[in-house]
Design a protein around this motif. Sequence first.
Motif, short mmCIF file in Angstrom:
data_model
loop_
_atom_site.label_atom_id
_atom_site.label_comp_id
_atom_site.label_asym_id
_atom_site.label_seq_id
_atom_site.Cartn_x
_atom_site.Cartn_y
_atom_site.Cartn_z
N LEU A 16 32.44 15.43 -52.85
CA LEU A 16 33.54 14.59 -52.37
C LEU A 16 34.64 15.43 -51.73
O LEU A 16 35.31 15.00 -50.80
CB LEU A 16 34.11 13.75 -53.52
CG LEU A 16 33.20 12.64 -54.06
CD1 LEU A 16 33.79 12.04 -55.34
CD2 LEU A 16 33.00 11.53 -53.02
N ASP A 19 35.02 16.31 -47.82
CA ASP A 19 35.74 15.43 -46.90
C ASP A 19 37.22 15.78 -46.98
O ASP A 19 37.98 15.21 -47.76
CB ASP A 19 35.50 13.97 -47.28
CG ASP A 19 35.97 12.99 -46.21
OD1 ASP A 19 36.58 13.43 -45.22
OD2 ASP A 19 35.73 11.78 -46.37
N LYS A 20 37.61 16.78 -46.21
CA LYS A 20 38.96 17.35 -46.30
C LYS A 20 40.05 16.30 -46.10
O LYS A 20 39.96 15.43 -45.23
CB LYS A 20 39.13 18.45 -45.25
CG LYS A 20 38.12 19.59 -45.36
CD LYS A 20 38.27 20.34 -46.67
CE LYS A 20 37.29 21.51 -46.73
NZ LYS A 20 37.37 22.23 -48.01
N GLY A 21 41.06 16.40 -46.94
CA GLY A 21 42.20 15.51 -46.81
C GLY A 21 42.06 14.18 -47.52
O GLY A 21 43.01 13.40 -47.58
N LYS A 22 40.88 13.91 -48.07
CA LYS A 22 40.66 12.64 -48.75
C LYS A 22 40.78 12.84 -50.26
O LYS A 22 40.14 13.71 -50.84
CB LYS A 22 39.27 12.09 -48.40
CG LYS A 22 39.06 10.65 -48.85
CD LYS A 22 37.77 10.10 -48.28
CE LYS A 22 37.59 8.64 -48.67
NZ LYS A 22 36.32 8.08 -48.10
N LYS A 23 41.60 12.01 -50.88
CA LYS A 23 41.84 12.13 -52.33
C LYS A 23 40.58 11.75 -53.10
O LYS A 23 39.93 10.75 -52.81
CB LYS A 23 43.01 11.23 -52.73
CG LYS A 23 43.40 11.36 -54.20
CD LYS A 23 44.71 10.66 -54.49
CE LYS A 23 44.53 9.16 -54.59
NZ LYS A 23 45.75 8.49 -55.08
N THR A 25 39.20 10.24 -56.22
CA THR A 25 39.64 9.34 -57.28
C THR A 25 38.52 9.12 -58.30
O THR A 25 37.34 9.31 -57.99
CB THR A 25 40.05 7.98 -56.71
OG1 THR A 25 38.88 7.35 -56.13
CG2 THR A 25 41.12 8.13 -55.64
N ALA A 28 35.98 6.81 -56.84
CA ALA A 28 35.03 7.44 -55.90
C ALA A 28 33.93 8.18 -56.66
O ALA A 28 32.76 8.14 -56.27
CB ALA A 28 35.77 8.39 -54.97
#
Length: 218
Positions: A16, A19-23, A25, A28
């Motif tokens: 996960l 995917d740079k910049g995506k938090k 959670t 997820a």
Amino acid sequence: MHTLSEQNYLKCIYRLGQDKGKKITPTAIAALLGNSPASVVDMIRKLTDKHLIVYDKRKGVELTEPGHKHAALIVRRHRLWEVFLMEKLGYHWDEIHDIAEELEHINDASLADRLDKFLGFPEYDPHGDPIPQADGKIPKRHATTLVNAPAGCNCRVVGVKDSSAQFLQYLLKLKINIGTIIRVIEKIPFDGSLTICIDEKDQKTVSQKFGESILVDV
């Protein structure tokens, strides 16, 4: 020594995190692993106690340096085993993932390095995913999805974002593999579908989802 379940969580968070910049959670993580939110929260607590991750509700889950090192080793073993299974044992690319899932957990300090040397130090696995090197570095790849390629260009398939058996079998049916040349003939604005030509032979219309699932060099 980490449990098999802990290793799977670390690998999931690593994936996960690509995917740079995506938090990242808990939701997820639960969706990717198919686990319940409650079990994810419990594992986040365990991995935090072992200093393998840090978790903040605003920033999400992040691997610590030891956590990242261990996760990269699991991914390294998995992708090397995929190369071995396909190149040396003759498996098809839709068959290797589940077998590699089991082999990646073999805990031998030198196995990955020996396997890497035996295979000739491959940079990418059969699905086009970069293989972490022994020092944790990852080969760079400047690729885009087929759906983002401009109409009229020839693209070379370098990887897939969807490595499910169903999608890979569909690609085999279309005679698409790593290295296949695809020409984008038309992009249809109505639904995002694409008209493509495969190796200058077969013309097909494919969905937007299909175009989003293939990585190409333009």
